[in-house]
Design an enzyme around this catalytic site. Sequence first.
Site, PDB file in Angstrom:
ATOM      1  N   ASP A  20      42.022  29.473  42.309  1.00 35.21           N
ATOM      2  CA  ASP A  20      43.390  29.946  42.470  1.00 35.21           C
ATOM      3  C   ASP A  20      43.473  30.868  43.684  1.00 35.21           C
ATOM      4  O   ASP A  20      42.456  31.307  44.243  1.00 35.21           O
ATOM      5  CB  ASP A  20      43.852  30.664  41.212  1.00 35.21           C
ATOM      6  CG  ASP A  20      44.233  29.676  40.115  1.00 35.21           C
ATOM      7  OD1 ASP A  20      44.316  28.464  40.412  1.00 35.21           O
ATOM      8  OD2 ASP A  20      44.435  30.110  38.963  1.00 35.21           O
ATOM      9  N   ASP A  26      44.182  33.940  44.190  1.00 32.77           N
ATOM     10  CA  ASP A  26      43.661  35.307  44.176  1.00 32.77           C
ATOM     11  C   ASP A  26      42.170  35.365  43.884  1.00 32.77           C
ATOM     12  O   ASP A  26      41.638  36.457  43.658  1.00 32.77           O
ATOM     13  CB  ASP A  26      44.408  36.149  43.143  1.00 32.77           C
ATOM     14  CG  ASP A  26      44.273  35.586  41.742  1.00 32.77           C
ATOM     15  OD1 ASP A  26      44.350  34.351  41.603  1.00 32.77           O
ATOM     16  OD2 ASP A  26      44.098  36.366  40.786  1.00 32.77           O
ATOM     17  N   ASP A  54      44.875  22.961  32.515  1.00 33.09           N
ATOM     18  CA  ASP A  54      43.430  23.144  32.474  1.00 33.09           C
ATOM     19  C   ASP A  54      42.875  22.880  31.079  1.00 33.09           C
ATOM     20  O   ASP A  54      41.853  22.210  30.912  1.00 33.09           O
ATOM     21  CB  ASP A  54      43.070  24.551  32.953  1.00 33.09           C
ATOM     22  CG  ASP A  54      43.965  25.609  32.335  1.00 33.09           C
ATOM     23  OD1 ASP A  54      44.757  25.278  31.426  1.00 33.09           O
ATOM     24  OD2 ASP A  54      43.869  26.780  32.744  1.00 33.09           O
ATOM     25  N   ASP A  65      52.425  24.980  47.611  1.00 35.72           N
ATOM     26  CA  ASP A  65      53.699  24.613  46.990  1.00 35.72           C
ATOM     27  C   ASP A  65      54.778  25.666  47.241  1.00 35.72           C
ATOM     28  O   ASP A  65      55.751  25.753  46.494  1.00 35.72           O
ATOM     29  CB  ASP A  65      53.516  24.432  45.475  1.00 35.72           C
ATOM     30  CG  ASP A  65      53.389  22.962  45.109  1.00 35.72           C
ATOM     31  OD1 ASP A  65      53.375  22.123  46.025  1.00 35.72           O
ATOM     32  OD2 ASP A  65      53.305  22.647  43.910  1.00 35.72           O
TER      33      ASP A  65
END
Length: 769
Positions: free
Chosen positions: A392, A394, A486, A333
Site C-alpha cells: 500500500d 504508506d 484481500d 486511482d
Amino acid sequence: MKVFQIKEDVYQPIHRLPPINLPINYGSYDQRAVVKRRRNGAVKKISENPYAYSVCFFLGFLCFLHFCMSRPQNHEFQEWWNKQREKHNDVVVLDKSETKRLFTSVEIRTPTADPAVDKERARSARQLSWVCLLKLQQLAGSIAYLSNGFVAILRTANRRIASSSVAADSSRSESRLYRVIKVFLVVVLVLLSFELVAYFKGWHFNPPSLSSAEEEVLGFVGLVYANWLKIRANYLAPPLQILMNVCIVLFLIQSVDRIVLILGCFWIKFRKLKPVADMEFSDSLEEQNVQDYPMVLVQIPMCNEREVYQQSIAAVCIQDWPRERMLIQVLDDSDDLDVQHLIKAEVQKWQQRGLRILYRHRLIRTGYKAGNLKSAMGCDYVKDYEFVAIFDADFQPGPDFLKKTIPHFKGHDDLALVQTRWSFVNKDENLLTRLQNINLSFHFEVEQQVNGVFINFFGFNGTAGVWRIKALEDCGGWLERTTVEDMDVAVRAHLCGWKFIYLNDVKCLCELPESYEAYKKQQHRWHSGPMQLFRLCFFDVLRSKVSLAKKANLIFLFFLLRKLILPFYSFTLFCIILPLTMFMPEAQLPAWVVCYVPGFMSILSIVPAPRSFPFIVPYLLFENTMSVTKFNAMISGLFRFGSSYEWIVTKKLGRSSEADLVAFAEKESDPLVESSGIHRSSSDSGIAELNKLEMTKKTGKNKRNRLYRKELALAFILLSASVRSLLSAQGIHFYFLLFQGITFLVVGLDLIGEQVELTAAFESNNQSC
C-alpha cells in the site's frame, strides 16, 4: 551529675506536656523570609485561576477541620516513650518505695552531646509548620495544574458542541442504530427519574406493592412505581436474564479462544518454531547468477496519496534485487489532477535512473482497490512473472524484503502467500496510536503467527505480502464483490488447497491513522467486509473439497467467533444489558463478567506489546467504546445496508521522514546513475516536486474535529446508569459504568487522537510570528 526533687503531680504523661520552645539556628540567611517569599509566590500563581483557588481553599479548610478535631490519647506511645527514656538514662527514679511521699528524688544526667542527634531533636512546632506549608504549596500547584487541564477540556468540548452544525457525525440521514440508541436513551432517562423519586421517598428500602398502593394513599406516582416493579419482575427481567446468559456464554467462548491462541504463541516461542527457507540469496548481486533470481512484479496501489506516495515509491525502487528481474507498477486511482502529476513525475524520475517502473491510471474507477489490482494483472507482460509483491501507499519495505520472502517459495509448490509483519512508525504519536499498536501487535504476534504455524491459513492483510501468480489465477483472481478483497482472495485460495506462511521477523514499516475519524472509517470497512464475504462464500465453503476440520475452522472460528460474535456480545453486554440491569435489579450481571475476566483478557492482549502495559485500562475501555462502530459495521455487512459497500481511503499524514528516505534512495542509486550516465539533475526535479507538494498541502482544506452522536448518546446512557448504580451502592458496577461513560464522552467529543483545531492554531501562531 545533679539531683533535683520535683513534685509528683508535675510528672505528667508525655502527651500532656506543653510544647518546648527551643532556639532555632537559621544559618547565614533567614529561612522564614525564604519560606514566606515562596509561599507568597505560590499563592499569587494559584490565585490567577479562580477555579484552582477555590479548590485549594476548600482542601485547606478540610485540613484545618481535621487537625482541630480532638484525637484519643495514645497510651501505647506513652509507654514506649517512657521505656526509651529509662533505657537511655535520661530520667532515672532513684527510690520507687518513696513514691507515696510528696516529693520524689530524680536523677537527671547530662550525656555527651551528639551534634547530629541534637540537630534532629531541635525541630520546633514552627519549623514543622513551615514544612507543612511547603507541602501544601506543592499540593496546591498540582491541583492548579489539574484544574487548568479540566477547564481546557471543558472549553474544547464547548467549542465543538457550538460548532456541531458544521461537524455532524454524517452527512447522510440518521442511521438505524442511532435511532435505536436515541430511543434507548429516552427510556433510560425516564427510568432514572422514576428511581430518583423512589429513592427520595424511601421506596428503595420499602418498595410499595399494588395492594398497599391501593389501600394507602401513595398517589399516582406510587401506583405507577408499584406497577413498574411488577412488570419488570414478571415480564422484563426474565428475558433480559436469558439474553445476558447467552452473551456471557459467548463471552467465555471467545475468551477461551483467545487463551488458546496465547498458549499457542507461547509454545511457538518455547520451541522456537518459525518457517525456514530452503535457500538464501547472497548479499551481493555480483556473487550470484542473475538467472537464479525469479521474475517479480511489484504493485503499489494508491488513491490520492498526496503525503506518502514519494516515500513508498522510493522504498520499493531501492530493493536489493536485479533490475532486469523486477518490474514496478504504480497503480494510481487518484481523481486529483495535481496528485496525478506529482506521482507521474516521481515515476519518471526513477525511470531516468534506470529502474523498470510503470505508471498506470484508470479512467473508470470501478471496484476500488480490487478493480485496480485486477486491471493491472490483466496486462500481457504479467505472464512473464512468477510472483507479485503488493505494498500500500504508506508501506516502506526494507531493501532486503524480497530476499527474505522469495526464498520460502523454493521447494514448496503448494505455497501461495508469504505474509510479513507490520511495524508502525507513529505508534507513540498519541493515545489513539498507542491503543491501535496494542490491538495490531496481538493480531500479528499471536493470531497470524499461530494460524500460520499450525493450520497454514490466515487472512491476507492486503499489503506487505508476496503472492504466487499461479495461485491467484487458480482461485479466480481479484474480485470486486466486497470491500475486503484481500480476505476474499485468501479464503478462495485456501479452499483450493493452497498454503500460507507468516514471517514474524520480517517487518514492513507503515503508518497508523492518527485521527479518530480515519480510524473509525477503517474499522467500519474491516468489520463490514467480512460479513459481506461470509454471506457470499458460506455455501462455497460447504461445497469445497477441503477437510471437515478446515470447514469448521473457517465457519465457526474465522467468521462467526472472531468477526460476528465478538462485536455482538461486546456491544450488547457492556453497552445495553449492563445499563439495563441497573434499572432491573432482578437480572444481575456478575462482577467477574464486568471486571475480572475482561481485565485478565486485557492483560493477555497486551503481552505482545509489554511497553504498553501502563495503557491497559484505557485499552479495555476504548475497546468497549469501539464496539458500537464494529457492531454497526457487522450489522451493515450482514444485512447489506448501503454503508457496508462504502470505501473511504484511510487518511495518511506521512509521518516518515521524506527527506531522509529520498537521501537514502539517492545514496543507494548512485551506482545506477553512474552506470547509465544519468546526471544528478534528476534529484533537483525531485526537490522541486517536494516543494510543490508542500505548497499544495498548505492550500488544502482545513480539517477540524467532529462530534460523534452515537458515542455521545451511549455516554449519557452509561452515566445515567452509573447514577442508578450509585443509589443502589453497587461498587464495581458503578465504577465501570462511570469510567466507561466518561470514555464514550471523550471519544464522542473527539478528544482522542489528533487534535486538528489545536494543531491548526499552533501552526497559525508560528506563521504569524
